[in-house]
Design an enzyme around this catalytic site. Structure first.
Site, short mmCIF file in Angstrom:
data_model
loop_
_atom_site.label_atom_id
_atom_site.label_comp_id
_atom_site.label_asym_id
_atom_site.label_seq_id
_atom_site.Cartn_x
_atom_site.Cartn_y
_atom_site.Cartn_z
N HIS A 12 19.72 -11.78 149.01
CA HIS A 12 19.29 -11.79 147.61
C HIS A 12 18.78 -13.17 147.19
CE1 HIS A 12 20.00 -9.94 143.42
NE2 HIS A 12 19.37 -11.10 143.24
N HIS A 14 15.15 -14.85 145.06
CA HIS A 14 13.86 -14.63 144.41
C HIS A 14 12.91 -15.76 144.76
CE1 HIS A 14 15.32 -11.44 141.59
NE2 HIS A 14 16.49 -12.02 141.87
N ASP A 16 10.08 -16.61 143.39
CA ASP A 16 9.55 -17.35 142.23
C ASP A 16 10.60 -18.22 141.53
OD1 ASP A 16 10.05 -14.36 141.80
OD2 ASP A 16 10.40 -15.18 139.82
N HIS A 190 19.27 -4.55 140.84
CA HIS A 190 20.12 -5.45 140.05
C HIS A 190 20.91 -4.60 139.05
CE1 HIS A 190 17.48 -8.67 141.45
NE2 HIS A 190 18.24 -9.57 140.85
N GLU A 193 25.50 -7.00 136.14
CA GLU A 193 25.35 -8.44 135.94
C GLU A 193 25.41 -8.70 134.43
OE1 GLU A 193 21.43 -9.91 136.86
OE2 GLU A 193 22.11 -11.97 137.13
N ASP A 271 20.46 -16.24 144.94
CA ASP A 271 19.71 -15.62 143.84
C ASP A 271 18.48 -16.45 143.47
OD1 ASP A 271 19.15 -13.65 141.97
OD2 ASP A 271 20.40 -14.52 140.41
N1 ADE Z 1 15.38 -12.51 138.46
C1 ADE Z 1 15.74 -13.70 138.95
N2 ADE Z 1 17.07 -13.86 138.89
C2 ADE Z 1 17.56 -12.72 138.34
C3 ADE Z 1 18.85 -12.27 138.01
N3 ADE Z 1 19.93 -13.02 138.25
N4 ADE Z 1 18.98 -11.07 137.43
C4 ADE Z 1 17.91 -10.31 137.18
N5 ADE Z 1 16.67 -10.67 137.47
C5 ADE Z 1 16.49 -11.87 138.04
ZN ZN Z 2 18.48 -11.60 141.45
#
Ligand code: ADE
Ligand code: ZN
Length: 329
Positions: A12, A14, A16, A190, A193, A271
């Protein structure tokens, strides 16, 4: 314990949200280190997930041309190498990179090619996950899932939904996930959270993922924890991110250890390496310090990550062997 040398799997992260100062400076030579820290790295505590997500815009703005997308992808491979990652699943939302005229197909092709180059250069195995976003329309979400279809057989290995869980319902995305299921795509989502256990239940019912991004608030519902364990649903846990998005008050309150002890399959992830100013090495050190986690715990998490990875059996076997060797005393 120094975790730097241990092999690691990351499911997990991202693209960007993970730009190093080096690559940002390359793309925008006028930026100072201080200014990079101020705009790209988030505060230790954001108000909420939506506030945290505002930091991602800086990265996305610098990822709008073929060269920028390639450099950012290759830069991430260097970060993964420094963390001794042996397998990574890198996610991004292709529809976010059209500001300078690239089509979503071109975006995926560029990141796909850069990923192949990164693998060849570093020896790190990797795959891509394409994201739809919570605030997208049904049409946009369908566009995102169809990109997964178009890029079958490449580095693209799965589908995800990211962005503001609390701000937008799942309604617009049910069709895209039904499509993914019909086509047999690997799916993660996701959930659990910014919202609680009800959101995880809803996601499991309508999206049928084999993994959940975060899912840490499943701990609020013992029945859900049992269900996750029984159904072997894997949680992609990102401790620092959860404290920063204010989902969990402090790291001491983080349910990572309770999830592990409950026998739910889980992995440890960053993340957003830049927004959270973190690495896997840092995440492992935090879990050791706060919960007394030992090497064996990390081996188990990494083995579970491989088991749930969106990659074929042959690669899984090779990675499993590499992991076990790396954790031998
Ligand atoms: N995009 C980047 N980080 C995220 C996160 N923690 N939750 C949802 N979308 C995301
Ligand atoms: Zn994420």
């Amino acid at each position: 314990m120094n975790y730097a040398q241990l092999p690691k799997v990351e499911l997990h992260l991202h693209l960007d949200c993970s730009l190093s100062y080096e690559v940002v400076k390359q793309l925008n030579p006028n930026i100072s280190y201080e200014s990079y820290r101020e705009s790209f790295v988030g505060p230790v505590k954001c108000t909420d997930l939506a506030d945290f997500l505002t930091r991602a815009i800086n990265g996305i703005n610098l990822m709008q041309t073929p060269k920028e997308l390639e450099l950012v992808t290759l830069d991430l491979f260097q970060q993964l190498k420094a963390d001794n990652v042996i397998y990574a699943e890198i996610r991004f939302a292709p529809l976010e990179h059209q500001e300078k005229g690239l089509s979503p197909e071109e975006v995926v092709q560029i990141v796909n090619d850069a990923t192949a180059k990164g693998i060849a250069e570093t020896g790190i195995e990797a795959r891509l996950i394409l994201c739809t976003l919570r605030h997208y329309t049904e049409e946009q979400s369908m566009k995102a899932v169809k990109l997964v279809e178009q890029f079958q057989g490449t580095m693209v290995a799965g589908f995800d939904i990211a962005a503001d869980e609390a701000g937008f319902p799942i309604k617009e995305h049910i069709k895209a996930f039904e499509y993914a299921r019909q086509k047999g795509f690997h799916v993660t989502a996701h959930a659990g959270e910014a919202r609680g256990a009800d959101s995880v239940w809803e996601t499991l019912e309508h999206f049928r993922p084999s993994r959940i991004g975060h899912g840490v608030r499943s701990i609020e519902d013992p029945k859900l924890i049992d269900h996750l364990r029984e159904m072997k649903i894997h949680l992609e846990v990102c401790p620092t991110s959860n404290v920063q998005t204010n989902v969990i008050d402090t790291i001491q309150d983080h349910p990572a250890d309770r999830i592990y002890q409950a026998g739910v399959s889980m992995s440890v992830n960053t993340d957003a390496r830049t927004i959270s100013d973190t690495t896997l090495n840092k995440e492992y050190t935090i879990l050791e310090k706060e919960f007394g986690w030992k090497k064996a715990y990390f081996l188990k998490c990494n083995l579970e990550a491989i088991e749930h990875a969106f990659v074929g059996e042959e690669v899984k076997e090779r990675l499993t062997k590499k992991l076990k060797e790396g954790y031998m005393d």
